[in-house]
Design an enzyme around this catalytic site. Sequence first.
Site, PDB file in Angstrom:
ATOM      1  N   LYS A   1      -2.101   2.307 -24.727  1.00  0.00           N
ATOM      2  CA  LYS A   1      -2.567   2.298 -26.117  1.00  0.00           C
ATOM      3  C   LYS A   1      -1.349   2.493 -27.028  1.00  0.00           C
ATOM      4  O   LYS A   1      -0.464   1.643 -27.030  1.00  0.00           O
ATOM      5  CB  LYS A   1      -3.645   3.369 -26.302  1.00  0.00           C
ATOM      6  CG  LYS A   1      -4.894   3.101 -25.440  1.00  0.00           C
ATOM      7  CD  LYS A   1      -5.999   4.060 -25.755  1.00  0.00           C
ATOM      8  CE  LYS A   1      -7.279   3.730 -25.015  1.00  0.00           C
ATOM      9  NZ  LYS A   1      -7.380   4.393 -23.705  1.00  0.00           N
TER      10      LYS A   1
ATOM     11  N   ARG B   1      -1.452  -1.377 -18.621  1.00  0.00           N
ATOM     12  CA  ARG B   1      -2.751  -0.701 -18.523  1.00  0.00           C
ATOM     13  C   ARG B   1      -2.698   0.264 -17.354  1.00  0.00           C
ATOM     14  O   ARG B   1      -2.370  -0.118 -16.235  1.00  0.00           O
ATOM     15  CB  ARG B   1      -3.860  -1.717 -18.272  1.00  0.00           C
ATOM     16  CG  ARG B   1      -4.046  -2.709 -19.372  1.00  0.00           C
ATOM     17  CD  ARG B   1      -5.334  -3.445 -19.171  1.00  0.00           C
ATOM     18  NE  ARG B   1      -6.428  -2.569 -19.505  1.00  0.00           N
ATOM     19  CZ  ARG B   1      -6.894  -2.401 -20.742  1.00  0.00           C
ATOM     20  NH1 ARG B   1      -6.370  -3.071 -21.739  1.00  0.00           N
ATOM     21  NH2 ARG B   1      -7.883  -1.588 -20.975  1.00  0.00           N
TER      22      ARG B   1
ATOM     23  N   TYR C   1       0.849  -1.192   0.000  1.00  0.00           N
ATOM     24  CA  TYR C   1       0.000   0.000   0.000  1.00  0.00           C
ATOM     25  C   TYR C   1       0.878   1.232   0.000  1.00  0.00           C
ATOM     26  O   TYR C   1       1.908   1.250   0.682  1.00  0.00           O
ATOM     27  CB  TYR C   1      -0.900   0.014   1.249  1.00  0.00           C
ATOM     28  CG  TYR C   1      -2.335  -0.321   0.922  1.00  0.00           C
ATOM     29  CD1 TYR C   1      -3.049   0.468   0.035  1.00  0.00           C
ATOM     30  CD2 TYR C   1      -2.967  -1.408   1.509  1.00  0.00           C
ATOM     31  CE1 TYR C   1      -4.364   0.166  -0.286  1.00  0.00           C
ATOM     32  CE2 TYR C   1      -4.285  -1.718   1.196  1.00  0.00           C
ATOM     33  CZ  TYR C   1      -4.973  -0.928   0.301  1.00  0.00           C
ATOM     34  OH  TYR C   1      -6.264  -1.222  -0.010  1.00  0.00           O
TER      35      TYR C   1
HETATM   36  N1  DSN Z   1     -11.765   1.869 -24.247  1.00  0.00           N
HETATM   37  C1  DSN Z   1     -10.958   2.866 -24.883  1.00  0.00           C
HETATM   38  C2  DSN Z   1     -11.087   2.791 -26.362  1.00  0.00           C
HETATM   39  O1  DSN Z   1     -11.286   1.699 -26.862  1.00  0.00           O
HETATM   40  O2  DSN Z   1     -10.948   3.785 -27.036  1.00  0.00           O
HETATM   41  C3  DSN Z   1     -11.271   4.223 -24.400  1.00  0.00           C
HETATM   42  O3  DSN Z   1     -11.957   4.181 -23.221  1.00  0.00           O
END
Ligand code: DSN
Length: 478
Positions: A273, A279, A64
């Site tokens: 992304k 993530r 924590y």
């Molecule tokens: N889930 C993401 C996407 O696919 O663009 C954004 O929240």
Amino acid sequence: MSHNAESTAFRSALEVIRAVEPRVADAIGAELVDQRESLKLIASENYASPATLLAMGNWFSDKYAEGTVGRRFYAGCQNVDTVEALAAEHARELFGAAHAYVQPHSGIDANLVAFWAILADRVESPALKKAQKRHVNDLTEADWFALRRELGDQRMLGMSLDAGGHLTHGFRPNISGKMFDQRSYGTDPATGLIDYDRVAEAAREFRPLILVAGYSAYPRKVNFRIMREIADSVGATFMVDMAHFAGLVAGKVFTGDFDPVPHAHIVTTTTHKSLRGPRGGMVLCGPELADQVDRGCPMVLGGPLPHVMAAKAVALAEARRPDFADYASRIVDNAHALADGLLRRGASLVTGGTDNHLVLIDVSGYGLTGRQAEQALLDSGIVTNRNAVPQDPNGAWYTSGIRIGTPALTTRGLGAAEMDATAELIHTVLDRTTAGTGPDGAPSKAKYVLDPAVAESVGKQAADLLTPFPLYPEVTLG
Ligand code: DSN
């Protein structure tokens, strides 16, 4: 037989897990097989490096660490301090930001941290000061009442959902839509592009506290210099959610007017992304908002995840290497090749093309809904997601669009020739799929008809396309 370090690490991990719950070990192994075999075109997904993945699977998970570096609510956080400080340092250097807060667990969390930080910065509210000292879930009814009274109906102007904006930019089903009185700006119906004059007009009329830029399904660059000028003209705080294109900013594909960091008061992102990390989420800002941003935990965030912050530090270090810029520019080159290939075959694309990592196909030209197209493509080994197009007659559930993106396939090494072949496969499936009917014979927005032989043939071609580009080639599980 000896294995390289990555194979040894993942094999050993699976062996240890298998001894406790073999079904979990099997599912992890099966996920690798599935990911290796599918043509993944989901614009928001990627493949993190083995080093990033391994940084998450360890005892940092046990700790924590509410608070911030050097100022924790728990003892014994010296090693968490090390990785959190490292992740923040890499983020600041990579993006040229004065301050980075790397604790958010997701993009939604990062946006919530930013919203509350802006509210605390802009609105004089003793109830908010009190709320910042605890988690919002622990507020009493009287605290909430005072908070609502003092904050009033603050306004947010963001991009509309069907133009490609995100749910967390003030839309009703999300908490942001309950926190703010929201209005949205769309895109020009003729071009599909943001019309900055219209945004300025909406800002003048609505006078928002926060102007939000950023998207999850807009296939073009946004001019953040102009957006900042609009925000300044009405005294709004300018926030950019760069979750989708953070990798393109990190890789210096988006520079000048298209790099949000020098123009926005506050920038939020995810790390998984186009940035290709674990993530998670992150907030970048200047010194004036830093203290408020750092109050994210415990106010709106549960305890930080030190194992994920360790992985963020690894991934951000990777993104600072020179080869990441090459990766980022290949993402966009691939998106161009994919868009061109689809256009040449007669597909209709929202805005007529792309200048980022994603392409939005309007599948109504094929006589399909997004849902029918998504499932037919999935049957054929092509993983995408349906998405609304501007002024979508089929709404957000069935939709009329298919969103595709190139970050994941670019990580595997696929290039322009493979993007053209991918366009051919997508077009073949969409062209050969017809809308189906329900049990009563009425037209259905979900049912579709696709000859299984076509799906099988496309699936085989998709698999062949991937064969020269193995996913995680350094990992052999047996
Ligand atoms: N889930 C993401 C996407 O696919 O663009 C954004 O929240």
